[in-house]
Design a protein around this motif. Structure first.
Motif, short mmCIF file in Angstrom:
data_model
loop_
_atom_site.label_atom_id
_atom_site.label_comp_id
_atom_site.label_asym_id
_atom_site.label_seq_id
_atom_site.Cartn_x
_atom_site.Cartn_y
_atom_site.Cartn_z
N PHE A 165 0.62 -1.27 0.13
CA PHE A 165 -0.54 -0.09 -0.53
C PHE A 165 1.07 1.11 0.11
N THR A 166 0.64 2.56 -0.12
CA THR A 166 0.75 3.21 -0.57
C THR A 166 -0.17 4.67 1.02
N SER A 167 0.27 5.58 1.03
CA SER A 167 -0.87 6.41 1.42
C SER A 167 -0.24 8.16 2.05
N PRO A 168 -1.14 9.37 2.22
CA PRO A 168 -0.97 10.34 1.73
C PRO A 168 0.66 10.02 2.89
N THR A 169 0.69 9.41 3.43
CA THR A 169 1.90 9.22 4.37
C THR A 169 2.95 8.10 4.37
N ALA A 175 4.99 -2.78 2.63
CA ALA A 175 4.05 -4.35 3.26
C ALA A 175 2.27 -4.20 3.30
N PHE A 176 1.30 -5.59 3.87
CA PHE A 176 0.75 -4.75 4.22
C PHE A 176 0.42 -6.81 4.81
N MET A 177 -0.51 -7.16 5.98
CA MET A 177 -0.43 -8.16 6.03
C MET A 177 -1.55 -8.78 6.73
N ASN A 224 -16.11 -0.48 9.92
CA ASN A 224 -15.10 -0.42 10.38
C ASN A 224 -14.41 0.00 9.67
N LYS A 225 -13.36 1.74 9.84
CA LYS A 225 -12.55 1.65 8.58
C LYS A 225 -10.67 1.43 9.56
N ILE A 226 -9.92 0.77 9.26
CA ILE A 226 -9.19 0.22 9.85
C ILE A 226 -8.12 1.11 8.54
N VAL A 227 -6.70 1.89 8.97
CA VAL A 227 -5.82 2.96 8.47
C VAL A 227 -4.26 1.45 8.68
N LEU A 228 -4.49 1.00 7.81
CA LEU A 228 -2.40 1.16 7.50
C LEU A 228 -1.96 1.17 7.44
N SER A 229 -2.20 2.72 7.45
CA SER A 229 -0.52 4.05 7.92
C SER A 229 -0.35 3.33 9.39
N ASP A 230 -1.99 3.64 9.64
CA ASP A 230 -1.62 3.99 11.32
C ASP A 230 -1.17 2.10 11.99
N GLY A 235 9.47 -1.07 10.81
CA GLY A 235 10.22 -1.38 9.55
C GLY A 235 9.46 -2.20 9.38
N MET A 236 8.47 -3.02 9.60
CA MET A 236 7.40 -4.90 9.38
C MET A 236 6.85 -4.55 8.39
N GLY A 237 6.24 -3.21 7.60
CA GLY A 237 4.87 -3.22 6.55
C GLY A 237 3.75 -2.56 8.13
N ALA A 238 2.80 -2.66 7.86
CA ALA A 238 1.22 -2.34 8.59
C ALA A 238 1.13 -4.02 8.27
N MET A 239 1.01 -5.42 9.44
CA MET A 239 0.54 -6.18 9.67
C MET A 239 -0.48 -6.29 11.13
N ILE A 240 -1.39 -6.49 10.46
CA ILE A 240 -2.49 -6.60 11.55
C ILE A 240 -2.25 -8.25 12.00
N MET A 241 -2.48 -9.06 13.01
CA MET A 241 -2.84 -10.09 13.15
C MET A 241 -3.33 -10.38 13.97
N GLY A 242 -3.62 -9.08 15.52
CA GLY A 242 -3.91 -9.42 16.94
C GLY A 242 -4.79 -8.59 17.13
N GLY A 243 -4.95 -8.76 18.24
CA GLY A 243 -5.56 -6.80 18.93
C GLY A 243 -6.77 -6.11 18.69
#
Length: 265
Positions: A165-169, A175-177, A224-230, A235-243
């Motif tokens: 992904f890319t974003s304004p920031t 990478a995202f996962m 629900n809006k999930i922002v990858l940039s957040d 340095g691993m990218g946007a990794m969402i596997m919990g929380g």
């Protein structure tokens, strides 16, 4: 008299045709087959992996490299309200966008009838997982081969959504996962129920196909809006596997699937 005989003959022919049509459409005894096709899309576009830019409502641009999810516990509801539950031992499938054959589930031995809705789970239900590794049948080996298992103790990946992904920031492709599944005390399994656009007429000689659109945009850009940039850190990218995001993403899956049409052929 000739006119009268002709009229009676015409009426008899019409009644015969109506009777034949009625018989063709009437539920019969026996069993048949039914196919469920999962057609992965992004909003109104066909999903194309790796190259297609997909823009979210948060102005992030995704290039999706992988979309896989486990479909389980299929149930079909008839017009009379009765429910047919597909045998649990046969009711676990992996839909993989890179494997066209996997996107159509072929169900056998369905009681003949007119079905008006379908329900299924995304993931492996907790009851099944609690049977232990020995109780998973052949599905455990399939999940391992498809990389849909973190480990036996950690459990199955219910959904794998990956890419860049890319974003304004975030100017460069990053990478995202997104992986959903059991995390801590949260199981994150969800059940989807969909009304059909028209009845699926299961007969011994008719195999309906339920065509379902699976909109990948809803995974992180639904109710629900999930922002990858957040979630981009270390340095691993946007990794969402919990929380807490996993519960929000699981809720989004209820909007991901819609029935586009039903073929009765």
């Amino acid at each position: 008299m000739k006119t009268t005989k002709t009229l009676f003959a015409a009426m008899a022919t019409a009644l015969l045709l109506i009777s034949c049509n009625s018989d063709d459409n009437a539920p019969t005894t026996g069993t048949g087959s039914l196919n469920i096709e999962f057609d992965n899309v992004y909003q109104s576009n066909n999903l194309i992996l790796n190259t297609q830019p997909n823009t979210t409502s948060q102005n992030e641009v995704l290039k999706i490299g992988q979309l896989k999810y486990i479909v389980s516990n299929i149930k079909l509801t008839k017009a009379d309200g009765s429910i047919f539950t597909y045998p649990k031992s046969q009711s676990y499938f992996i839909v993989d966008e890179t494997d066209e054959a996997s996107t159509t589930l072929q169900l056998q031995n369905i009681p003949s009838g007119d079905y008006v809705s379908v329900s299924f789970g995304i993931g492996v239900d907790q009851q099944q997982w609690e049977l232990g590794a020995d109780g998973q049948g052949n599905f455990l080996a399939l999940a391992q081969s498809e990389d849909m298992l973190w480990s036996w103790s950690a459990g199955y990946k219910f959904l794998a959504f990956e890419g860049t992904f890319t974003s304004p920031t975030v100017a460069s492709e990053t990478a995202f996962m997104v992986h959903t599944g059991k995390t801590g005390t949260d199981y994150n399994y969800t059940t989807i129920t969909l009304p059909l656009t028209n009845s699926a007429l299961v007969r011994t000689d008719i195999t309906p196909q339920i065509h379902i659109f699976a909109d990948a945009s809803k995974i992180i850009d639904g109710q629900n809006k999930i922002v990858l940039s957040d979630n981009n850190s270390g340095g691993m990218g946007a990794m969402i596997m919990g929380g807490e995001n996993l519960a929000l993403i699981t809720a989004n899956l209820s909007q991901m699937f819609t029935v586009n049409h039903v073929h009765n052929e």
